[in-house]
Scaffold this motif. Structure first.
Motif, PDB file in Angstrom:
ATOM      1  N   MET A   1       0.930  -1.160  -0.219  1.00 51.56           N
ATOM      2  CA  MET A   1       0.088  -0.062   0.086  1.00 51.56           C
ATOM      3  C   MET A   1       0.882   1.064   0.089  1.00 51.56           C
ATOM      4  O   MET A   1       0.650   2.228  -0.859  1.00 51.56           O
ATOM      5  N   VAL A   2       1.910   1.148   0.877  1.00 55.36           N
ATOM      6  CA  VAL A   2       2.716   2.397   1.072  1.00 55.36           C
ATOM      7  C   VAL A   2       3.658   2.523  -0.406  1.00 55.36           C
ATOM      8  O   VAL A   2       3.855   3.602  -0.711  1.00 55.36           O
ATOM      9  N   PHE A   7       4.898   4.974  -5.065  1.00 53.73           N
ATOM     10  CA  PHE A   7       5.270   4.951  -6.663  1.00 53.73           C
ATOM     11  C   PHE A   7       4.228   6.007  -7.412  1.00 53.73           C
ATOM     12  O   PHE A   7       4.840   6.640  -8.464  1.00 53.73           O
ATOM     13  N   ALA A   8       3.013   6.033  -7.111  1.00 54.91           N
ATOM     14  CA  ALA A   8       2.325   6.953  -7.727  1.00 54.91           C
ATOM     15  C   ALA A   8       2.628   8.301  -7.673  1.00 54.91           C
ATOM     16  O   ALA A   8       2.724   9.315  -8.595  1.00 54.91           O
ATOM     17  N   LEU A   9       2.935   8.755  -6.336  1.00 47.24           N
ATOM     18  CA  LEU A   9       3.562  10.045  -6.071  1.00 47.24           C
ATOM     19  C   LEU A   9       4.665  10.740  -6.848  1.00 47.24           C
ATOM     20  O   LEU A   9       4.773  11.412  -7.538  1.00 47.24           O
ATOM     21  N   MET A  10       5.564   9.487  -6.765  1.00 49.15           N
ATOM     22  CA  MET A  10       6.904   9.817  -7.299  1.00 49.15           C
ATOM     23  C   MET A  10       7.056   9.500  -8.709  1.00 49.15           C
ATOM     24  O   MET A  10       7.602  10.189  -9.579  1.00 49.15           O
ATOM     25  N   GLY A  11       6.058   8.703  -9.302  1.00 54.28           N
ATOM     26  CA  GLY A  11       5.757   8.692 -10.776  1.00 54.28           C
ATOM     27  C   GLY A  11       5.389   9.983 -11.365  1.00 54.28           C
ATOM     28  O   GLY A  11       6.070  10.418 -12.408  1.00 54.28           O
ATOM     29  N   LEU A  12       4.414  10.533 -10.740  1.00 53.24           N
ATOM     30  CA  LEU A  12       3.736  11.872 -11.137  1.00 53.24           C
ATOM     31  C   LEU A  12       4.710  12.819 -11.030  1.00 53.24           C
ATOM     32  O   LEU A  12       4.957  13.655 -11.829  1.00 53.24           O
ATOM     33  N   GLY A  13       5.742  12.787  -9.986  1.00 53.76           N
ATOM     34  CA  GLY A  13       6.653  13.928  -9.814  1.00 53.76           C
ATOM     35  C   GLY A  13       7.802  13.716 -11.035  1.00 53.76           C
ATOM     36  O   GLY A  13       8.051  14.901 -11.503  1.00 53.76           O
ATOM     37  N   ALA A  14       8.095  12.537 -11.248  1.00 52.47           N
ATOM     38  CA  ALA A  14       9.162  12.272 -12.575  1.00 52.47           C
ATOM     39  C   ALA A  14       8.521  12.881 -13.830  1.00 52.47           C
ATOM     40  O   ALA A  14       9.101  13.633 -14.491  1.00 52.47           O
ATOM     41  N   VAL A  41      13.110   9.765  -9.330  1.00 54.97           N
ATOM     42  CA  VAL A  41      13.514   8.282  -9.564  1.00 54.97           C
ATOM     43  C   VAL A  41      14.333   7.616  -8.816  1.00 54.97           C
ATOM     44  O   VAL A  41      14.283   6.455  -8.198  1.00 54.97           O
ATOM     45  N   ALA A  42      15.144   8.537  -7.815  1.00 51.74           N
ATOM     46  CA  ALA A  42      16.107   8.062  -6.595  1.00 51.74           C
ATOM     47  C   ALA A  42      15.286   7.667  -5.791  1.00 51.74           C
ATOM     48  O   ALA A  42      15.367   6.405  -5.222  1.00 51.74           O
ATOM     49  N   VAL A  43      14.067   8.359  -5.405  1.00 57.77           N
ATOM     50  CA  VAL A  43      13.157   7.741  -4.476  1.00 57.77           C
ATOM     51  C   VAL A  43      12.403   6.473  -4.978  1.00 57.77           C
ATOM     52  O   VAL A  43      12.431   5.427  -4.146  1.00 57.77           O
ATOM     53  N   LEU A  44      12.274   6.145  -6.334  1.00 56.30           N
ATOM     54  CA  LEU A  44      11.627   4.877  -6.725  1.00 56.30           C
ATOM     55  C   LEU A  44      12.706   3.959  -6.396  1.00 56.30           C
ATOM     56  O   LEU A  44      12.307   2.751  -6.242  1.00 56.30           O
ATOM     57  N   TYR A  45      13.943   4.122  -6.778  1.00 61.26           N
ATOM     58  CA  TYR A  45      15.045   3.310  -6.307  1.00 61.26           C
ATOM     59  C   TYR A  45      15.164   2.730  -5.027  1.00 61.26           C
ATOM     60  O   TYR A  45      15.304   1.451  -4.687  1.00 61.26           O
ATOM     61  N   VAL A  46      14.792   3.682  -4.178  1.00 63.28           N
ATOM     62  CA  VAL A  46      14.750   3.297  -2.653  1.00 63.28           C
ATOM     63  C   VAL A  46      13.603   2.513  -2.491  1.00 63.28           C
ATOM     64  O   VAL A  46      13.878   1.697  -1.509  1.00 63.28           O
ATOM     65  N   VAL A  47      12.499   2.647  -2.998  1.00 61.93           N
ATOM     66  CA  VAL A  47      11.221   1.714  -2.913  1.00 61.93           C
ATOM     67  C   VAL A  47      11.664   0.299  -3.342  1.00 61.93           C
ATOM     68  O   VAL A  47      11.169  -0.700  -2.890  1.00 61.93           O
ATOM     69  N   GLN A  48      12.666   0.364  -4.184  1.00 62.56           N
ATOM     70  CA  GLN A  48      12.864  -1.080  -4.893  1.00 62.56           C
ATOM     71  C   GLN A  48      14.046  -1.571  -4.080  1.00 62.56           C
ATOM     72  O   GLN A  48      14.757  -2.653  -4.288  1.00 62.56           O
ATOM     73  N   LEU A  49      14.675  -1.017  -2.803  1.00 63.03           N
ATOM     74  CA  LEU A  49      15.537  -1.132  -2.047  1.00 63.03           C
ATOM     75  C   LEU A  49      16.767  -1.153  -2.787  1.00 63.03           C
ATOM     76  O   LEU A  49      17.864  -1.905  -2.019  1.00 63.03           O
ATOM     77  N   ALA A  50      17.036  -0.671  -3.686  1.00 63.88           N
ATOM     78  CA  ALA A  50      18.473  -0.287  -4.287  1.00 63.88           C
ATOM     79  C   ALA A  50      18.864   0.947  -3.401  1.00 63.88           C
ATOM     80  O   ALA A  50      19.130   1.981  -4.434  1.00 63.88           O
ATOM     81  N   HIS A  51      19.242   1.030  -2.517  1.00 62.45           N
ATOM     82  CA  HIS A  51      19.816   2.224  -1.884  1.00 62.45           C
ATOM     83  C   HIS A  51      20.908   2.833  -2.558  1.00 62.45           C
ATOM     84  O   HIS A  51      20.964   3.858  -2.630  1.00 62.45           O
ATOM     85  N   LEU A  52      21.874   1.938  -3.158  1.00 58.42           N
ATOM     86  CA  LEU A  52      23.025   2.385  -3.474  1.00 58.42           C
ATOM     87  C   LEU A  52      22.739   3.023  -4.716  1.00 58.42           C
ATOM     88  O   LEU A  52      23.709   4.011  -5.004  1.00 58.42           O
ATOM     89  N   VAL A  53      22.064   2.449  -5.753  1.00 58.01           N
ATOM     90  CA  VAL A  53      21.769   3.103  -6.886  1.00 58.01           C
ATOM     91  C   VAL A  53      21.273   4.633  -6.765  1.00 58.01           C
ATOM     92  O   VAL A  53      21.609   5.588  -7.207  1.00 58.01           O
ATOM     93  N   ALA A  54      20.044   4.632  -5.818  1.00 55.86           N
ATOM     94  CA  ALA A  54      19.554   5.947  -5.229  1.00 55.86           C
ATOM     95  C   ALA A  54      20.698   6.784  -5.047  1.00 55.86           C
ATOM     96  O   ALA A  54      20.769   8.007  -5.398  1.00 55.86           O
ATOM     97  N   ALA A  55      21.561   6.552  -4.003  1.00 52.84           N
ATOM     98  CA  ALA A  55      22.426   7.477  -3.680  1.00 52.84           C
ATOM     99  C   ALA A  55      23.539   7.957  -4.819  1.00 52.84           C
ATOM    100  O   ALA A  55      23.863   9.141  -4.919  1.00 52.84           O
TER     101      ALA A  55
END
Lengths: 173, 364
Positions: A1-2, A7-14, A41-55
């Protein structure tokens, strides 16, 4: 849910950022739109647990590359009137038509459903909930160390070459 | 995630946020008082005992002042810039562990905003985000002095960020030899600095196991870099009054100016806190083996952390009262020809030394 809400929020932002990049009259606002897209997109990476890619995304793209863009835009000066006369005759409708077709195709695929181009991930590492630096670093510095070092060398040579070209002055004959 | 866990996370973030705000209010007053003492003046003395409430009074004044917008300003970015300054400042401090983990019921709660696996990278990312505030404020004011100040600030921040990052790298390399594998998490870096250096030689058992001892060179580089990164004297060319009026925030007034001011002082504190965490052992310190009452010994790690941080914050204030400002070319020479080569050489040297200690000679 979160996850869905994020995803919706950040997708809209992107998307909003991407539209701003194209539509803004002032190039500085275009750069800010690009920043918004990169951060979303960085936040979307964090949602996918790819913290390093986001950083890395934030440090390299948002931090370094975009600052360079902004610098260039500001120092060149954006106050001059830009010639906005339309010289494209049929390109605009063409792009619109192709985009419409792509959207229709995607919508049809989503409606009809039954496809698995990207098979869903079945194995998930439950320990990797808090970042993945080790998961990236270990293969990079063991199996792929030659490619890694070769790329580093290539980038260094490219940077040195760019500086050499910029500093080179042809001697007066 | 249950509601209790969510509540604990929210509480951690709010506590960290509150600590940062209180400490910043005190810091503004402390700087004025310390610099006044060093210059044989009295400093703020009217509002509250020793003038402690001076910052609150100033804050209220700025809050009620008119926010003037220049006619040539780009309104959107001009309004956005102060927020872009404050948000990264707060986020950076969220990574810093400001106390030992506390056990509540059967849960261990780390006293820090967020314990990320990529902690150090997050700090670097946020400090590169802070550059935008300065660039945009300088450009959107539609005036010459702010633009020059903004360009200067960006060039300075980018140059010294490199030195800061390289100093962090040598700490990370060293920390990797101190335990099971490398780490970028600040809580783990602090945990590996507990104890003393008694295992190197018995005489060193009085020396705490801080990274400062083997990484003294990196500490000096880091200290210089963070002073430059926060645009403080002697690197405050960004707001050199004689040349640029106030630099990038010349045109700002009222609450918007207050936000830039707040961000500067938050950055001083959080950069000092990061230096204390990386080099001075964070919240590690004497625990007196339970000789103290429970509540005191629970608060003791936070006290050690604040004490160490304030030593570095004091150095910031001390430098401001002591040193004259650098010239711009001196600043760039120091950054690119001094600090960055020194940091690179130190990384190579310390990697070789500690790799040798860890794995033995490569021919064995």
């Amino acid at each position: 849910m979160v996850e869905l809400a994020l995803f919706a929020l950040m997708g809209l932002g992107a998307l909003a950022g991407a539209v701003t990049v194209v539509m803004a009259r002032n190039p500085v606002y275009s750069a800010m739109g690009l920043l918004a897209t990169l951060l979303s997109v960085a936040v979307l990476y964090v949602v996918q647990l790819a913290h390093l890619v986001a950083a890395v995304q934030v440090i390299v793209y948002a931090g370094a590359v975009l600052t360079l863009f902004l610098f260039v835009i500001m120092l060149i000066g954006v106050d001059q009137v830009v010639d906005t006369d339309e010289r494209l005759r049929y390109q605009r409708p063409l792009v619109g038509g192709v985009a419409g077709l792509i959207i229709l195709f995607a919508a049809a695929l989503t409606m009809l459903g039954d496809f698995d181009w990207v098979p869903p991930a079945t194995v998930m590492n439950p320990d990797a909930t808090n970042g993945t630096v080790e998961a990236v670093a270990v293969p990079l510095f063991t199996d792929w160390v030659l490619a890694f070092e070769a790329t580093a060398l290539l980038l260094t040579v490219a940077a040195a070459g760019a500086i050499a070209l910029a500093a080179y002055r042809r001697r007066r004959v | 995630m249950t509601w209790t866990e969510l509540g604990i996370v929210a509480l951690r973030v709010i506590l960290t946020f509150g600590l940062l705000l209180v400490v910043t209010i005190i810091n503004v007053w402390a700087e004025r008082k310390i610099v006044a003492d060093m210059q044989s003046r009295i400093g703020p003395s009217r509002a509250g005992p020793f003038g402690v409430l001076q910052t609150v009074a100033d804050g209220l004044k700025l809050f009620f002042k008119e926010s003037i917008t220049p006619r040539k300003a780009e309104l959107g970015l001009y309004t956005l810039a102060p927020f872009l300054a404050v948000i990264p400042a707060f986020l950076i401090f969220m990574m810093v562990p400001w106390g030992a983990p506390v056990t509540v019921g059967d849960e261990v709660v780390p006293l820090q905003g967020a314990d990320l696996n990529i902690g150090l990278l997050f700090i670097l990312a946020m400090s590169s985000m802070a550059v935008y505030a300065v660039v945009l404020a300088g450009w959107s004011s539609g005036s010459k002095y702010p633009l020059l100040g903004g360009v200067r600030a960006t060039a300075q921040a980018i140059s010294y960020e490199a030195a800061m990052g390289l100093a962090m790298v040598s700490v990370v390399v060293f920390t990797a030899t101190q335990g099971d594998g490398g780490t970028l998490s600040l809580s783990e870096i602090v945990a590996r600095q507990g104890g003393n250096w008694g295992d190197v030689a018995p005489i060193f058992s009085i020396v705490p196991r801080w990274n400062l001892v083997p990484q003294l060179v990196a500490f000096v580089i880091f200290l210089v870099a963070i002073v430059a990164e926060t645009n403080r004297a002697p690197f405050d060319l960004v707001e050199a009054e004689q040349e640029l009026v106030g630099g990038y925030h010349t045109e700002y007034s009222g609450m918007r100016f207050a936000m830039f001011f707040l961000a500067e002082y938050i950055n001083i504190f959080s950069m000092s806190a990061i230096a204390a965490t990386l080099f001075l052992g964070g919240w590690n310190g004497p625990t007196f083996d339970g000789a103290l009452p429970g509540l005191v010994s629970a608060a003791l790690p936070t006290v050690w952390f604040l004490l160490k941080t304030y030593v570095i914050v004091f150095i910031f204030f001390w430098l401001r009262a002591t040193l004259p400002r650098l010239r711009y070319d001196q600043l760039m020479t120091l950054g690119w020809k001094g600090l960055i080569p020194a940091a690179l050489a130190w990384i190579a040297l310390s990697a070789v030394i500690f790799g040798f200690r860890q794995f033995g000679p490569p021919w064995s």
